[in-house]
Design a protein around this motif. Structure first.
Motif, PDB file in Angstrom:
ATOM      1  N   LYS A 508       0.853  -1.181   0.000  1.00  0.00           N
ATOM      2  CA  LYS A 508       0.000   0.000   0.000  1.00  0.00           C
ATOM      3  C   LYS A 508       0.890   1.231   0.000  1.00  0.00           C
ATOM      4  O   LYS A 508       2.037   1.203   0.473  1.00  0.00           O
ATOM      5  CB  LYS A 508      -0.962   0.019   1.189  1.00  0.00           C
ATOM      6  N   ALA A 509       0.367   2.320  -0.526  1.00  0.00           N
ATOM      7  CA  ALA A 509       1.121   3.566  -0.578  1.00  0.00           C
ATOM      8  C   ALA A 509       1.355   4.097   0.827  1.00  0.00           C
ATOM      9  O   ALA A 509       0.485   3.985   1.702  1.00  0.00           O
ATOM     10  CB  ALA A 509       0.387   4.596  -1.415  1.00  0.00           C
ATOM     11  N   VAL A 510       2.519   4.685   1.050  1.00  0.00           N
ATOM     12  CA  VAL A 510       2.825   5.280   2.346  1.00  0.00           C
ATOM     13  C   VAL A 510       1.994   6.527   2.560  1.00  0.00           C
ATOM     14  O   VAL A 510       1.388   6.721   3.620  1.00  0.00           O
ATOM     15  CB  VAL A 510       4.330   5.606   2.439  1.00  0.00           C
ATOM     16  N   SER A 511       1.951   7.394   1.567  1.00  0.00           N
ATOM     17  CA  SER A 511       1.198   8.645   1.708  1.00  0.00           C
ATOM     18  C   SER A 511      -0.297   8.393   1.582  1.00  0.00           C
ATOM     19  O   SER A 511      -0.743   7.741   0.631  1.00  0.00           O
ATOM     20  CB  SER A 511       1.622   9.640   0.636  1.00  0.00           C
ATOM     21  N   PRO A 512      -1.099   8.927   2.503  1.00  0.00           N
ATOM     22  CA  PRO A 512      -2.551   8.753   2.387  1.00  0.00           C
ATOM     23  C   PRO A 512      -3.152   9.548   1.236  1.00  0.00           C
ATOM     24  O   PRO A 512      -4.315   9.337   0.892  1.00  0.00           O
ATOM     25  CB  PRO A 512      -3.072   9.249   3.737  1.00  0.00           C
ATOM     26  N   ILE A 513      -2.389  10.473   0.634  1.00  0.00           N
ATOM     27  CA  ILE A 513      -2.919  11.245  -0.496  1.00  0.00           C
ATOM     28  C   ILE A 513      -2.104  10.964  -1.765  1.00  0.00           C
ATOM     29  O   ILE A 513      -2.056  11.797  -2.673  1.00  0.00           O
ATOM     30  CB  ILE A 513      -2.966  12.756  -0.188  1.00  0.00           C
ATOM     31  N   ALA A 514      -1.477   9.795  -1.839  1.00  0.00           N
ATOM     32  CA  ALA A 514      -0.743   9.426  -3.051  1.00  0.00           C
ATOM     33  C   ALA A 514      -1.693   9.367  -4.239  1.00  0.00           C
ATOM     34  O   ALA A 514      -2.882   9.033  -4.104  1.00  0.00           O
ATOM     35  CB  ALA A 514      -0.061   8.068  -2.862  1.00  0.00           C
ATOM     36  N   ASP A 515      -1.186   9.689  -5.413  1.00  0.00           N
ATOM     37  CA  ASP A 515      -1.986   9.618  -6.626  1.00  0.00           C
ATOM     38  C   ASP A 515      -2.553   8.205  -6.794  1.00  0.00           C
ATOM     39  O   ASP A 515      -1.868   7.211  -6.537  1.00  0.00           O
ATOM     40  CB  ASP A 515      -1.118   9.977  -7.832  1.00  0.00           C
ATOM     41  N   PHE A 516      -3.802   8.127  -7.263  1.00  0.00           N
ATOM     42  CA  PHE A 516      -4.457   6.817  -7.349  1.00  0.00           C
ATOM     43  C   PHE A 516      -3.789   5.880  -8.341  1.00  0.00           C
ATOM     44  O   PHE A 516      -4.016   4.666  -8.298  1.00  0.00           O
ATOM     45  CB  PHE A 516      -5.943   6.970  -7.690  1.00  0.00           C
ATOM     46  N   SER A 517      -2.970   6.406  -9.249  1.00  0.00           N
ATOM     47  CA  SER A 517      -2.292   5.521 -10.193  1.00  0.00           C
ATOM     48  C   SER A 517      -1.278   4.609  -9.514  1.00  0.00           C
ATOM     49  O   SER A 517      -0.879   3.593 -10.083  1.00  0.00           O
ATOM     50  CB  SER A 517      -1.600   6.338 -11.291  1.00  0.00           C
ATOM     51  N   PHE A 518      -0.844   4.957  -8.318  1.00  0.00           N
ATOM     52  CA  PHE A 518      -0.002   4.052  -7.543  1.00  0.00           C
ATOM     53  C   PHE A 518      -0.915   3.064  -6.816  1.00  0.00           C
ATOM     54  O   PHE A 518      -1.074   3.107  -5.596  1.00  0.00           O
ATOM     55  CB  PHE A 518       0.864   4.847  -6.562  1.00  0.00           C
ATOM     56  N   ASP A 519      -1.523   2.178  -7.593  1.00  0.00           N
ATOM     57  CA  ASP A 519      -2.539   1.266  -7.050  1.00  0.00           C
ATOM     58  C   ASP A 519      -1.889   0.031  -6.433  1.00  0.00           C
ATOM     59  O   ASP A 519      -2.215  -1.109  -6.763  1.00  0.00           O
ATOM     60  CB  ASP A 519      -3.578   0.896  -8.107  1.00  0.00           C
ATOM     61  N   TYR A 520      -0.974   0.280  -5.509  1.00  0.00           N
ATOM     62  CA  TYR A 520      -0.275  -0.816  -4.837  1.00  0.00           C
ATOM     63  C   TYR A 520      -1.242  -1.778  -4.145  1.00  0.00           C
ATOM     64  O   TYR A 520      -0.982  -2.981  -4.046  1.00  0.00           O
ATOM     65  CB  TYR A 520       0.694  -0.260  -3.798  1.00  0.00           C
ATOM     66  N   HIS A 521      -2.334  -1.228  -3.629  1.00  0.00           N
ATOM     67  CA  HIS A 521      -3.257  -2.045  -2.836  1.00  0.00           C
ATOM     68  C   HIS A 521      -3.923  -3.150  -3.654  1.00  0.00           C
ATOM     69  O   HIS A 521      -4.502  -4.083  -3.090  1.00  0.00           O
ATOM     70  CB  HIS A 521      -4.333  -1.154  -2.206  1.00  0.00           C
ATOM     71  N   ASP A 522      -3.862  -3.055  -4.986  1.00  0.00           N
ATOM     72  CA  ASP A 522      -4.451  -4.103  -5.820  1.00  0.00           C
ATOM     73  C   ASP A 522      -3.503  -5.273  -6.054  1.00  0.00           C
ATOM     74  O   ASP A 522      -3.887  -6.262  -6.684  1.00  0.00           O
ATOM     75  CB  ASP A 522      -4.867  -3.523  -7.181  1.00  0.00           C
ATOM     76  N   LEU A 523      -2.276  -5.161  -5.580  1.00  0.00           N
ATOM     77  CA  LEU A 523      -1.282  -6.204  -5.813  1.00  0.00           C
ATOM     78  C   LEU A 523      -1.374  -7.316  -4.769  1.00  0.00           C
ATOM     79  O   LEU A 523      -1.614  -7.057  -3.592  1.00  0.00           O
ATOM     80  CB  LEU A 523       0.127  -5.608  -5.768  1.00  0.00           C
ATOM     81  N   LEU A 524      -1.177  -8.538  -5.198  1.00  0.00           N
ATOM     82  CA  LEU A 524      -1.080  -9.684  -4.298  1.00  0.00           C
ATOM     83  C   LEU A 524      -0.064 -10.656  -4.903  1.00  0.00           C
ATOM     84  O   LEU A 524      -0.365 -11.413  -5.831  1.00  0.00           O
ATOM     85  CB  LEU A 524      -2.428 -10.375  -4.115  1.00  0.00           C
ATOM     86  N   PHE A 525       1.157 -10.608  -4.384  1.00  0.00           N
ATOM     87  CA  PHE A 525       2.231 -11.453  -4.885  1.00  0.00           C
ATOM     88  C   PHE A 525       2.309 -12.747  -4.081  1.00  0.00           C
ATOM     89  O   PHE A 525       2.203 -12.728  -2.851  1.00  0.00           O
ATOM     90  CB  PHE A 525       3.576 -10.724  -4.773  1.00  0.00           C
ATOM     91  N   THR A 526       2.519 -13.848  -4.773  1.00  0.00           N
ATOM     92  CA  THR A 526       2.748 -15.141  -4.115  1.00  0.00           C
ATOM     93  C   THR A 526       4.041 -15.738  -4.669  1.00  0.00           C
ATOM     94  O   THR A 526       4.453 -15.432  -5.801  1.00  0.00           O
ATOM     95  CB  THR A 526       1.582 -16.110  -4.362  1.00  0.00           C
TER      96      THR A 526
END
Length: 532
Positions: A508-526
């Motif tokens: 997840k992005a560190v900044s709570p107001i990071a641009d939405f294009s940094f959609d880290y939260h959609d990632l799930l690596f295995t």
């Protein structure tokens, strides 16, 4: 911004009977106002175009193209325009509709059989119109990491990966802005015509309208001598705070994303686009049309409601009563008037294109930095001027709002990174070698975590040289320090299975107001080994 009452100095000027139609001048002292804002906000350069009643009333550059090589911006200087380019992609499709090659409500798979979404029913039902109106069910910015900050993926391969992105809502149930489906729309142009989106837009829009300076790709932008270089503030506690610095343009090349926002346009060239839009497809010179009036009506036809969040009291006057999304345009009211517009943001550059159809007025404002208060503030000031409304000093109000928002976000980040009193979180729970390996996300692809000296590093192969050093935060969570300073830092959390081995990585992005294009939260690596 100074308290200047802008007035129309030419509104009452009349010429002889049957002369050219009278049009209003830009706001009084407008160039001085723009230059003052550049100084007050620390913006390197800006460009502005204004048209009214079929006439160009302003096309002018301000400030400098780069802080490192301060050549002056002029009316031919091209600025990255971000998502304002979505309207060009819909115009390309409108031309194909006029030619009888597609219809707005054709199913996408009838033209691109390899197209797939997560849900088979959505795949069967998605239309060309659905690609353009942000109602697919994907979450906000989903899939943007396929081209942020750069990518080696082809447009077709990027499209193929959409089938692995889980939806956030049901199909056509609501609005969530995306870029990836405009990328699909660009691929659709190629599938139907045999020409790439870049070639089609260049030959059928830019060349036809005489837009000679503007470019259709990141590579062409960088090759242009008269371009505005992007800038950002990266050395503060969060992005947007700190010193203004030029960005490395070669660190953000994503050809697959161009149909969603890869154009760079000068003020002079943009006047031709504004006049054509206000002419409902009729081009400024002569009676020829870029697209039919019927397609113009389709492009401005609202398709989905956008949610409206309550505005602070000092910004409430600009809050619309309704806001909708059409085909590449937002359609809403602004203080009682119909407004058709779109903003654009690529890292280090911001733009807005806006039309007042009933007043036959259009604007373009762009800057080569990330001071959105200047772009949106000047837009509101121009709207107020041409609607004969009181001056509101919008840039100052928006700046105050941004500063307070950034300060609150910086405080949140500082609190998150503060040392914990819990001794169990003082070091990683595994030896560094326990985190090493390759990990795959079905839509993003594979990353590689390796041990480098006494620390961990992670490589992102599809992002062309992007890597990050990992700094331990607590337990199994690390923060990224990217080799590209334009990347938003992220938390990577390694989760362990019952035997103490890594079985997934979330982000997840560190900044709570990071641009939405940094959609880290959609990632799930295995782990790759576990997937085989």
């Amino acid at each position: 911004m100074p308290n200047i009452r802008f007035t129309a100095v030419a509104a009452a000027v009349c010429h002889l009977a049957l002369a050219a139609p009278v049009f209003s001048a830009p706001p009084e002292n407008f160039p001085a106002r723009v230059n003052s804002l550049l100084d007050d906000l620390g913006v390197p350069g800006a460009t502005v175009a204004i048209v009214e009643k079929g006439e160009v009333t302003l096309a002018k550059g301000f400030g400098v193209r780069s802080l490192e090589a301060p050549e002056a911006v002029n009316a031919e200087t091209i600025f990255a325009t971000g998502s304002t380019g979505k309207a060009f992609t819909t115009a390309a499709l409108a031309i194909l509709v006029d030619r009888g090659l597609i219809k707005w409500d054709d199913r996408v798979i009838d033209h691109m059989p390899d197209f797939r979404m997560w849900d088979a029913w959505v795949t069967r039902e998605m239309t060309v119109r659905d690609l353009l109106v942000h109602r697919s069910g994907l979450g906000l910015g989903a899939g943007d990491l396929l081209f942020v900050p750069r990518s080696d993926l082809s447009r077709k391969e990027t499209m193929r990966r959409l089938r692995h992105i889980k939806p956030a809502t049901s199909f056509r149930s609501g609005y969530a802005y995306d870029n990836v489906l405009y990328m699909v729309a660009g691929q659709l142009v190629e599938e139907v015509t045999g020409d790439t989106w870049e070639v089609f837009v260049q030959e059928n829009i830019f060349d036809v309208l005489g837009m000679k300076s503007s470019t259709v790709s990141d590579q062409a932008l960088i090759a242009s001598e008269n371009r505005a270089r992007p800038h950002a503030r990266l050395n503060g506690p969060i992005r947007g705070m700190g010193d203004q610095v030029p960005l490395d343009e070669t660190m953000a090349i994503a050809p697959n994303a161009a149909p969603a926002g890869g154009l760079a346009i000068s003020a002079n060239d943009m006047t031709q686009w504004l006049l054509t839009q206000l002419g409902k497809g009729k081009m400024p010179a002569g009676e020829d049309r870029l697209f039919s009036e019927a397609q113009s009506a389709q492009m401005w036809l609202p398709a989905v409601l956008q949610p409206i969040s309550p505005a602070p009291a000092n910004l409430a006057a600009a809050q619309p009563m309704f806001r909708t999304y059409a085909l590449g345009w937002t359609v809403q009211d602004y203080r009682g008037a119909k407004l058709v517009w779109h903003g654009g943001a690529v890292f280090g550059s911001l733009a807005v294109v806006a039309l007042l159809p009933d007043q036959d007025v259009g604007f373009y404002v762009a800057v080569n930095s990330e001071e959105g208060e200047m772009v949106r503030g000047l837009l509101y000031e121009l709207l107020d001027h041409y609607l004969d409304l009181p001056m509101e000093n919008w840039p100052e109000k928006l700046h105050d709002f941004k500063v307070a928002r950034q300060a609150a976000a910086a405080d949140m980040v500082a609190a998150q990174l503060a040392p914990t009193s819990d001794a169990s979180g003082s070091g990683p729970l595994l030896p560094l070698a326990g985190y090493v390996g390759e990990y795959n996300d079905p839509w993003y692809g594979t990353i590689s975590v390796r041990e480098e000296g006494d620390a961990l590093e992670v490589d992102f192969p599809h992002s062309l040289g992007l890597s990050a050093k990992l700094e331990h935060v607590r337990y199994n969570t690390f923060i990224t320090h990217f080799n590209d300073p334009g990347m938003e830092p992220a938390y990577l959390t390694f989760s362990l299975d019952a035997e103490g081995r890594v079985d997934r990585i979330t982000a997840k992005a560190v900044s709570p107001i990071a641009d939405f294009s940094f959609d880290y939260h959609d990632l799930l690596f295995t782990p790759v080994a576990a997937a085989n």
